[in-house]
Design a protein around this motif. Structure first.
Motif, short mmCIF file in Angstrom:
data_model
loop_
_atom_site.label_atom_id
_atom_site.label_comp_id
_atom_site.label_asym_id
_atom_site.label_seq_id
_atom_site.Cartn_x
_atom_site.Cartn_y
_atom_site.Cartn_z
N GLY A 91 -3.18 -0.44 -2.82
CA GLY A 91 -2.29 -1.49 -2.01
C GLY A 91 -2.94 -2.90 -2.79
N LYS A 92 -2.09 -4.02 -2.30
CA LYS A 92 -2.60 -5.31 -2.82
C LYS A 92 -2.81 -6.32 -1.79
N ASN A 93 -4.10 -7.04 -1.67
CA ASN A 93 -4.27 -7.86 -0.74
C ASN A 93 -3.76 -9.22 -1.41
N VAL A 94 -3.27 -9.72 -0.12
CA VAL A 94 -2.67 -11.10 -0.32
C VAL A 94 -3.39 -12.13 0.63
N SER A 95 -3.31 -13.47 0.42
CA SER A 95 -3.90 -14.23 1.13
C SER A 95 -3.08 -14.94 2.37
N SER A 96 -1.95 -14.87 2.08
CA SER A 96 -1.04 -15.55 3.16
C SER A 96 0.25 -14.95 3.40
N ILE A 97 0.84 -14.85 4.54
CA ILE A 97 2.07 -14.22 5.12
C ILE A 97 3.20 -14.81 4.67
N SER A 98 4.09 -13.94 3.67
CA SER A 98 5.23 -14.32 3.47
C SER A 98 6.17 -13.20 3.93
N SER A 99 7.64 -13.24 3.40
CA SER A 99 8.54 -12.33 3.60
C SER A 99 8.39 -10.80 3.03
N LYS A 100 7.54 -11.26 1.78
CA LYS A 100 7.09 -10.05 0.95
C LYS A 100 5.88 -9.11 1.40
N THR A 101 5.07 -9.45 2.60
CA THR A 101 4.30 -8.83 3.08
C THR A 101 4.42 -7.78 4.01
N ASP A 102 3.95 -6.60 3.71
CA ASP A 102 4.13 -5.34 4.36
C ASP A 102 3.51 -5.28 5.75
N PHE A 103 2.29 -5.38 5.84
CA PHE A 103 1.33 -5.37 7.11
C PHE A 103 0.51 -6.36 7.05
N VAL A 104 0.00 -6.92 8.53
CA VAL A 104 -0.93 -7.73 8.71
C VAL A 104 -2.09 -6.89 9.34
N VAL A 105 -3.31 -6.72 8.72
CA VAL A 105 -4.35 -5.95 9.43
C VAL A 105 -5.05 -7.02 10.30
N ALA A 106 -4.82 -6.96 11.73
CA ALA A 106 -5.26 -8.01 12.65
C ALA A 106 -6.38 -7.72 13.47
N GLY A 107 -7.60 -8.39 13.00
CA GLY A 107 -8.85 -8.18 13.81
C GLY A 107 -8.78 -9.44 15.04
#
Length: 663
Positions: free
Chosen positions: A619-635
């Motif tokens: 997988g790939k870590n990205v720093s900000s949410i965009s339409s290309k983000t697949d998942f947000v791991v929310a703590g």
């Protein structure tokens, strides 16, 4: 009172007086009385060696001799800082930060002292290790010398974490520097050039008693580790003071970037009244949770920025322009100057960068030029004093042939530099590539330095880095300054480098544009040198963050028959040219093509471990949410604006447990 109780009482008393004098600048006892107590303790310790303590105040006088400084890997990497030179740079930095974190952002501003970086490790309240910055990944163990510096606590006060590192700067105050130079001149010796270099050189003196004579100080600024008991940077400075560290009082908590500007403008004028050298201000996001959210680039934390005060400038005469050939064949023009003092050092040379820069500034031999030492180590020419130009002055004609092998130079359209295309026949390129191969971040070969590489090439013993593995002790012993033991160490160091992992070997072989970070990505994606060598430009461009320039360079490298032969020989010698089976066992493609934003506090694994799991599974870590983000791991404590953005874009919010179940 027993002998042991008497010894412990004296140690505690002396530590307290030492702290009052060297940290608080508030002595509560005369120097004479302090010396009497110290001598009393020394006599008791000598008569009762069973009560030895490695951190006794008596050991601050030094006396231990270190022949070789051992290399130590930092448990927590020591990153560099990104530099800014204008308030606009800082505003741009703040804009980037606010896109990545929720809530208000406050800043801790600290003066950037110009000394030698150090990392101190404490366990159970005692100093156990002091290591220089080195390359950020590993440095030299200088514990014996650091123990002689009176402002470094050997035992901590109050409450403290069980284990932690604290980072700081070893500095030489102006007063002490002047006094040292007065003594040197009186003894007929050359005075030291500047406090920074003198402080840095002191750390590697072999006799710690000599270090003890120098009035060095240690200014601390950063706690590093886990369970530190603090929530923000400013609080960590207060905590460090309470533990007994010398932490400068100039640091200020700023609630806006405008307050940061006020701090910078104030100290730009007032810094000349400080007792130490300072060359800027370090601005840090105050909240440690926000720091964790922001994370790091390959080289620097995103949550900190160094603002550099305007660099000092001087003028001098440009006597000659010479040309250097780098390991990639790139030609760098160099200005040879009439020696001039700049920022505490004598400057004789300055980089001219490339032909365009020479033409832009119309730089000519015999011009009076203005030289500046900014963020770079090498000074640069920033302007020409045209009013003093000689009447017979001629424009500079850039060279057309390599200064080393006389091959006609080439210049690729869109590139700034000229290149010598004689890849395998131009000696500086050959030497430079091998020096890069053995460097610390690459193969890190013990016992082999740049000068020895140049000598090995000159003597015809090696022509490429694969030849290193065919050397034997008898071949290298006749070399200048090479005894039997050093020859043995060199051969052993070369042999040990066969265990260096594939990603570092890939960086070491010196493919143009393939730095440390790119090498890691390519090693992880292709997993072996054969797979990488067979990749097309189109295949390479599909790899995360690999652009056409890097892709073309990789393909060109493996199109060379000589390079392919060199790689084949490395493989025959047993160099690691594929990801190890052990590492492969932890890698999968389960998350391939998926990008994740990790936000919040986690309980089952740390944020760092979570990000590593994403990468290890494709997988790939990205720093900000965009339409290309697949998942947000929310703590826990995930910011509301990130949650709102994810929901607005219909991006799945998954828990830590959901993510671990995916694997």
């Amino acid at each position: 009172m027993t002998i042991q109780e008497k010894i412990n009482q004296l140690r505690n008393t002396l530590r307290e007086h030492n702290y009052n004098y060297y940290v608080l600048d508030n002595p509560t006892i005369s120097d004479y009385d302090f010396d009497i107590k110290l001598k009393e303790l020394q006599a008791l310790e000598e008569a009762n060696p069973e009560f030895y303590d490695a951190n006794s105040p008596t050991l601050r006088v030094g006396g231990e001799v270190t022949k070789n400084f051992n290399t130590v890997t930092h448990e927590h990497r020591m990153y560099s800082l990104d530099n800014s030179y204008s308030l606009e740079d800082l505003k741009d930095w703040e804009t980037r930060i606010k896109k990545l974190v929720d809530g208000d952002v406050a800043y801790t501003c600290e003066l950037k002292y110009d000394g030698a970086s150090i990392s101190l490790t404490y366990e159970n309240g005692s100093l156990v290790r002091a290591v220089t910055r080195g390359d950020g990944f590993q440095g030299d163990d200088v514990t014996t010398n650091i123990k002689t510096i009176k402002s470094v606590p050997l035992k901590l006060k109050g409450s403290y974490p069980l284990k932690f590192d604290i980072r700081g700067e070893i500095v030489l105050p102006f007063d002490g520097f002047v006094k040292m130079n007065e003594e040197r001149v009186a003894n007929g010796e050359e005075p030291y050039k500047n406090p920074r270099n003198t402080a840095s050189g002191s750390l590697k003196l072999q006799d710690s008693a000599e270090v003890a004579k120098r009035p060095l100080e240690c200014l601390l600024y950063n706690l590093t580790g886990t369970n530190l008991g603090v929530e923000n940077q400013f609080e960590s400075l207060v905590k460090a003071r309470q533990m007994g560290f010398k932490v400068p009082n100039e640091a200020r908590l700023c609630n806006s970037i405008e307050e940061v500007f006020q701090f910078i403008n104030h100290w730009d004028k007032e810094r000349h009244n400080l007792p130490y050298e300072t060359d800027g201000v370090v601005v840090k996001v105050n909240n440690l949770y926000q720091q964790e959210e922001l994370g790091y680039t390959a080289k620097a934390p995103r949550w900190a920025m160094a603002y550099k005060f305007k660099a000092e400038q001087v003028s001098t005469i440009l006597k000659e322009i010479t040309y250097q050939v780098g390991r990639t064949g790139a030609i760098t023009p160099v200005a040879n100057l009439e020696p001039v003092e700049l920022a505490g050092t004598i400057v004789k040379r300055a980089s001219l960068h490339n032909a365009d820069q020479i033409e832009k500034l119309d730089i000519r031999v015999n011009d009076e030029v203005f030289v500046e030492k900014g963020g770079e180590i090498i000074p640069k020419i920033i302007a020409v004093d045209l009013s003093k130009r000689p009447l017979n002055s001629e424009p500079t004609q850039y060279i057309t042939h390599c200064p080393e092998c006389q091959t006609p130079l080439e210049r690729v359209e869109g590139e700034a530099k000229h290149f010598c295309p004689n890849y395998n026949g131009c000696e500086p390129q050959v030497v430079g590539r091998i020096q890069h191969f053995i460097s610390r971040k690459a193969m890190d070969i013990d016992g082999l330095g740049g000068e020895t590489v140049a000598l090995l090439v000159k003597e015809g013993l090696i022509t490429n880095y694969a030849d290193l593995y065919a050397l034997n002790k008898e071949q290298v012993m006749p070399l200048e300054r090479m005894a039997e033991k050093s020859a043995e160490n060199l051969i052993n160091g070369i042999d040990a480098s066969k265990q260096i992992p594939f990603e570092r070997v890939l960086f070491a072989i010196g493919i143009r544009f393939v730095g440390e970070t790119v090498a890691k990505k390519l090693a992880k994606h292709y997993k072996s040198i054969e797979a990488l060598a067979n990749a097309s430009i189109e295949d390479l461009e599909k790899v995360d963050e690999i652009g056409v320039k890097i892709a073309e360079s990789v393909v060109a490298f493996f199109a060379s028959e000589e390079n392919v032969n060199t790689i084949r020989r490395l493989k025959e010698f047993g160099v690691q040219l594929e990801v190890s089976a052990e590492k492969l066992a932890n890698l999968t493609n389960k998350l391939e093509g998926k990008s994740f934003v990790v936000s919040g506090v986690f309980t089952q694994v740390s944020r760092t471990e979570l990000k590593k799991l994403i990468e290890d599974n494709g997988g790939k870590n990205v720093s900000s949410i965009s339409s290309k983000t697949d998942f947000v791991v929310a703590g826990d404590k995930m910011g509301p604006s990130k949650r709102d953005k994810a929901e607005k874009l219909n991006i799945p919010l998954i828990t830590e447990t959901d993510f671990l179940n995916m694997l």
